[in-house]
Scaffold this motif. Structure first.
Motif, mmCIF file in Angstrom:
data_model
loop_
_atom_site.group_PDB
_atom_site.id
_atom_site.type_symbol
_atom_site.label_atom_id
_atom_site.label_comp_id
_atom_site.label_asym_id
_atom_site.label_seq_id
_atom_site.Cartn_x
_atom_site.Cartn_y
_atom_site.Cartn_z
ATOM 1 N N ILE A 20 76.558 27.801 -12.635
ATOM 2 C CA ILE A 20 75.790 27.802 -11.393
ATOM 3 C C ILE A 20 74.724 28.900 -11.436
ATOM 4 C CG2 ILE A 20 75.944 28.158 -8.898
ATOM 5 C CD1 ILE A 20 77.162 25.579 -9.662
ATOM 6 N N GLY A 64 67.651 29.406 -14.167
ATOM 7 C CA GLY A 64 66.827 28.503 -14.950
ATOM 8 C C GLY A 64 65.659 27.908 -14.178
ATOM 9 N N ILE A 65 65.782 27.779 -12.865
ATOM 10 C CA ILE A 65 64.611 27.289 -12.135
ATOM 11 C C ILE A 65 63.877 28.427 -11.435
ATOM 12 C CG2 ILE A 65 65.200 24.877 -11.736
ATOM 13 C CD1 ILE A 65 66.287 25.656 -9.086
ATOM 14 N N GLY A 66 64.192 29.646 -11.872
ATOM 15 C CA GLY A 66 63.364 30.759 -11.434
ATOM 16 C C GLY A 66 63.818 31.434 -10.159
ATOM 17 N N GLN A 71 68.354 36.278 -5.310
ATOM 18 C CA GLN A 71 68.492 34.905 -4.786
ATOM 19 C C GLN A 71 69.718 34.215 -5.371
ATOM 20 O OE1 GLN A 71 64.573 33.594 -5.825
ATOM 21 N NE2 GLN A 71 63.829 33.706 -3.714
ATOM 22 N N ARG A 110 84.842 23.469 -5.427
ATOM 23 C CA ARG A 110 83.996 22.330 -5.076
ATOM 24 C C ARG A 110 83.039 21.959 -6.185
ATOM 25 N NH1 ARG A 110 81.516 24.421 0.317
ATOM 26 N NH2 ARG A 110 81.242 26.162 -1.099
ATOM 27 N N ALA A 163 59.620 29.376 -13.627
ATOM 28 C CA ALA A 163 59.083 28.255 -12.864
ATOM 29 C C ALA A 163 58.192 27.393 -13.755
ATOM 30 C CB ALA A 163 58.302 28.769 -11.657
ATOM 31 N N GLY A 219 60.976 25.243 -17.470
ATOM 32 C CA GLY A 219 62.243 24.843 -16.865
ATOM 33 C C GLY A 219 63.318 24.655 -17.914
ATOM 34 N N PRO A 244 74.737 20.657 -11.477
ATOM 35 C CA PRO A 244 74.108 20.625 -10.153
ATOM 36 C C PRO A 244 74.759 21.656 -9.246
ATOM 37 C CG PRO A 244 75.602 18.776 -10.409
ATOM 38 C CD PRO A 244 75.513 19.444 -11.742
ATOM 39 N N PHE A 245 73.973 22.146 -8.276
ATOM 40 C CA PHE A 245 74.558 23.046 -7.290
ATOM 41 C C PHE A 245 75.531 22.246 -6.426
ATOM 42 C CE2 PHE A 245 70.132 24.896 -7.603
ATOM 43 C CZ PHE A 245 70.518 25.928 -8.446
ATOM 44 N N PRO A 246 76.568 22.882 -5.925
ATOM 45 C CA PRO A 246 77.462 22.158 -5.000
ATOM 46 C C PRO A 246 76.816 22.003 -3.630
ATOM 47 C CG PRO A 246 78.301 24.368 -5.460
ATOM 48 C CD PRO A 246 77.074 24.207 -6.270
ATOM 49 N N LYS A 247 75.643 21.372 -3.633
ATOM 50 C CA LYS A 247 74.915 21.079 -2.394
ATOM 51 C C LYS A 247 74.528 19.617 -2.452
ATOM 52 C CE LYS A 247 72.421 25.495 -2.654
ATOM 53 N NZ LYS A 247 72.191 26.257 -1.476
ATOM 54 N N TYR A 260 65.592 23.009 -3.755
ATOM 55 C CA TYR A 260 65.823 24.451 -3.872
ATOM 56 C C TYR A 260 64.700 25.170 -4.625
ATOM 57 C CZ TYR A 260 67.960 28.923 -4.844
ATOM 58 O OH TYR A 260 68.188 30.270 -4.937
ATOM 59 N N GLY A 261 64.326 24.620 -5.795
ATOM 60 C CA GLY A 261 63.287 25.262 -6.596
ATOM 61 C C GLY A 261 61.964 25.392 -5.852
ATOM 62 N N ILE A 291 62.176 28.064 -3.044
ATOM 63 C CA ILE A 291 62.127 29.498 -3.349
ATOM 64 C C ILE A 291 60.782 29.891 -3.941
ATOM 65 C CG2 ILE A 291 64.626 29.809 -3.628
ATOM 66 C CD1 ILE A 291 64.197 29.743 -6.645
ATOM 67 N N HIS A 292 60.056 28.939 -4.497
ATOM 68 C CA HIS A 292 58.739 29.280 -5.028
ATOM 69 C C HIS A 292 57.637 29.002 -4.021
ATOM 70 C CE1 HIS A 292 60.319 30.234 -8.929
ATOM 71 N NE2 HIS A 292 60.898 29.057 -9.034
ATOM 72 N N ARG A 330 65.636 18.318 -10.931
ATOM 73 C CA ARG A 330 65.572 19.656 -10.340
ATOM 74 C C ARG A 330 64.617 20.542 -11.135
ATOM 75 N NH1 ARG A 330 71.182 22.631 -10.379
ATOM 76 N NH2 ARG A 330 70.723 22.666 -12.592
#
Ligand SMILES: Nc1ncnc2c1ncn2[C@@H]1O[C@H](COP(=O)(O)OP(=O)(O)O)[C@@H](O)[C@H]1O
Ligand SMILES: [Mg+2]
Lengths: 407, 270
Positions: free
Chosen positions: A291, A297-299, A304, A406, B103, B106, B114-117, B125-126, B129-130, B179
């Protein structure tokens, strides 16, 4: 079946049996403990009331002669009693706080002034115990606190339907008292609540921030190793030492108020801190590195990654640890004795600076009191404390179950 | 099907075009503490092509890949030497911000992560935040475009609010690709993106990689030579931390310059 296989099966059966025996023993001990406390404490949830016929006129209200009024109402049951010592015994049937109940009733309903009206007041603790059947009539008179003539009076009242046992609501709404029949635990519950609030407010942010720093930012070196070892040691320090520290630092050096939840809370916070730090670090560690990598990885910046991903995912674990720490703090007595939270306090504390006591200390105070009726109160208070602890632990378990892995 | 045959079938000559190099590594060395993982690697990665990094496990493929977006920064005791430029800018020497670099470069990982979202939030998300999308409408658009480009839109459009982890493995990996492209990078690094997937999911990802090459420069680590042959235009062969061979994919597979490459692609070690 070969000999070896049979032996293996037998060994497995034996091992399971030992396990069952161990669990059985533990359950038995626990059940015995809880039932015995329950049996002893149950009477404290009930209270004997006696119906008096009180005559109040305006002059009495003016001069506040409620004490005398109460006595007169009790004397009226047995006008033949004239001896001073005997009269004292007779009026001792009802609680010394009965006049207060009458005053409140009149204040509540002024139309009673000038009339004779019936009112239920508490009996004294000795009579209460007698009515609940905890005093044997067969004992010789000098071995019991309730004498023969008192028994006769009470029996007479019972016949007239003037005696009743009711649920003791005020046990949950009043503070401590020297008279067992008037003593309640609400003061201690509120004191515990304020103390835990302070402890939580201090230890949660400190503990979580320290754990995040140690886990996410601190470099791996000798200093962090040293800190880690010391935090683990801190968790093993006897709690009374924290009390001494609190006494020396908060009371003597900073001159903070004695017996106040604010100091108690800070002492308990010191004690809970290692628990929270250790639990938080474990929860942070359990967040999979994939995670973090995904976010990096996406900056996402390091901050954050921590605030958006790691901490939210670790939150159930952090909260579980915190609740368990708070439950420990709720049951803690020794350090609070050191900072004077053992004082006799009647008033319900109104804030974190008011003198107060806490549940376990209240139990300690009652257990230490000579009056027999406090025995039941002690067990009843233990039951209340256990209920709170079980609830807190249940919440912790629920959190853990609900948010289990989860990803 | 042999590797050579597959190359025949893929039918992508594209040799003649002289392409600009997007990423250039000069004398890249990497140490993990005392241990050296890469030795003076010189590799140029051309724009809008797929470059495959192959080699036996532990040879430093992932290490080199992670140099390109500075993911090695987060490993304690990892030191990178040499000069690595992206679009001519030295990403280790110049005071380029690592967040901005990531950014633009990648990454897709070996295990779908994947995030647990929700699916939506995974992609949003990416850009969020940018600060790349303002307002819900714009964000919706970014999410849709990214999912479309990752070939996941048709499967996911009705379940955007469901958790990303509820997708199948292959879908999760495409979600991770979506993503990554949502922040509109120039380069996408993929570290064995198919090694946790079944053959059908793998085929979908490979198709996708081929489509993505139009917009992005792709570097892919793979342990499967067939995959390298199928998806890549250029191949670099690593061995024990050394870049042994490097060139057009069909040339590497049909006519390797180095004996070790030959041994590896014919399966004599690996
Ligand atoms: N985080 C790390 N710490 C220490 N050594 C590492 C780390 N990551 C990789 N290595 C070492 O670096 C070498 C190259 O690893 P890697 O780049 O992961 O190989 P590949 O991806 O080609 O299988 C291996 O010998 C490995 O043991
Ligand atoms: Mg690898």
């Amino acid at each position: 079946m070969s000999e070896r296989t049979k032996q293996r099966y037998a060994a497995e059966r034996r091992f399971r049996l030992y396990g069952l025996a161990a669990i059985g023993a533990a359950v038995l001990v626990l059940a015995t403990l809880v039932t015995s406390i329950g049996i002893v404490g149950m009477p404290a949830f009930f209270q004997t009331y006696i119906k008096l016929d009180v005559t109040v006129d305006a002059a009495d209200v003016e001069s506040g002669r409620f004490r005398q009024l109460t006595f007169d109402a009790v004397y009226a049951f047995h006008p033949e009693v004239t001896d001073r010592r005997e009269k004292k015994r007779l009026r001792g049937i009802v609680s010394s706080g009965a006049d207060r109940e009458i005053r409140l009733a009149v204040a509540d309903d002024p139309s009673l002034i000038g009339t004779t009206f019936p009112i239920w007041v508490r009996s004294s603790d000795d009579i209460d115990i007698f009515i609940k059947g905890q005093v044997s009539r067969d004992l010789p008179q000098e071995d019991r606190r309730v004498k023969d003539n008192e028994i006769a009076w009470v029996d007479g009242l019972v016949e007239q339907g003037r005696v009743e046992t009711r649920f003791n609501f005020s046990f949950f709404s009043t503070g401590d008292s020297r008279e067992p029949e008037q003593a309640g635990i609400w003061g201690a519950v509120v004191g515990s609540f304020f103390t835990l609030c302070v402890a939580l407010a201090v230890s949660f942010p400190l503990g979580v921030l320290a754990a995040i720093y140690l886990e996410e930012y601190a470099p791996q070196n000798r200093w962090t190793d040293l800190i880690e070892v010391n935090i683990n040691n801190l968790a093993a320090v006897p709690s009374i030492v924290f009390g001494l520290l609190g006494l020396a630092m908060f009371l003597n050096f900073f001159g903070m108020p004695r017996s106040a939840p604010v100091v108690g809370g800070m002492v308990l916070a010191l004690m809970t801190l290692p628990t929270i730090i250790i639990a938080t670090r474990a929860a942070l560690k359990a967040v999979p590195p994939s995670i973090r990598e995904a976010a990096l990885g996406i900056g996402a910046s390091e901050l954050q990654v921590v605030t958006h991903h790691v901490v939210p995912l670790a939150m159930p674990g952090i909260l579980t640890g915190t609740i368990i720490g708070m439950a420990q703090a709720l049951g803690e007595t020794a350090p609070l004795l050191m900072i004077g939270m053992v004082a006799f306090i009647v008033d319900i504390p109104q804030g974190i600076f008011d003198p107060s006591t806490v549940l376990p200390v209240q139990i300690y105070i009652w257990a230490d009191s000579p009056e027999r009726a406090f025995v039941a109160k002690t067990s009843a208070a233990i039951l209340v404390l256990l209920t709170f602890l079980v609830c807190m632990n249940a919440i912790a378990v629920m959190l853990r179950k609900r948010f289990e892995r989860r990803w | 099907m042999s590797v050579a045959e597959q190359l025949e079938n893929s039918g992508q000559p594209e040799k003649a075009v002289e392409r600009k190099s997007k990423v250039i590594g000069k004398d890249i060395t990497v140490h993990y503490g005392e241990k050296q993982a890469l030795f003076d690697v010189n590799l140029a990665i051309p724009e809008h092509q797929v470059t495959a990094l192959i080699g036996p496990s532990g040879c430093g493929k992932s290490t080199f890949l992670r140099c390109i977006n500075r993911m090695n920064d987060v490993i304690d005791g990892c030191r990178v030497g040499g000069e690595l430029t992206v679009d001519g800018v030295d990403i280790y020497r110049s005071n380029i911000d690592v967040v901005e670099l990531r950014a633009r470069v990648g990454m897709v990982f070996q295990k779908p992560n994947p995030f647990p979202k929700s699916i939506y939030d995974n992609i949003a998300y990416g850009p969020r935040i940018h600060g790349q999308a303002s307002g819900r409408g714009e964000m919706d658009e970014v999410v849709e475009t990214s999912l479309r480009r990752a070939g996941l839109w048709d499967e996911a459009k009705d379940r955007l609010e469901e958790p990303g982890t509820s997708l199948s493995g292959g879908q999760q990996q495409r979600l991770c690709i979506a993503r990554a492209i949502a922040v509109n990078p120039d380069v996408i690094l993929m570290d064995e993106p198919c090694s946790a997937l079944d053959p059908i999911a793998t085929a979908r990802i490979e198709e996708l990689i081929d489509e993505l090459r139009e917009r992005f420069t792709i570097v892919i680590v793979t342990h499967s030579m067939q995959q390298a042959a199928r998806v890549s235009q250029r191949t670099a062969f690593f061995h024990l931390g050394v870049l042994v061979d490097e060139g057009e994919t069909d040339q590497i597979f049909t006519n390797p310059k180095d004996e070790r490459t030959q041994d590896y692609i014919t399966g004599r070690f690996g």
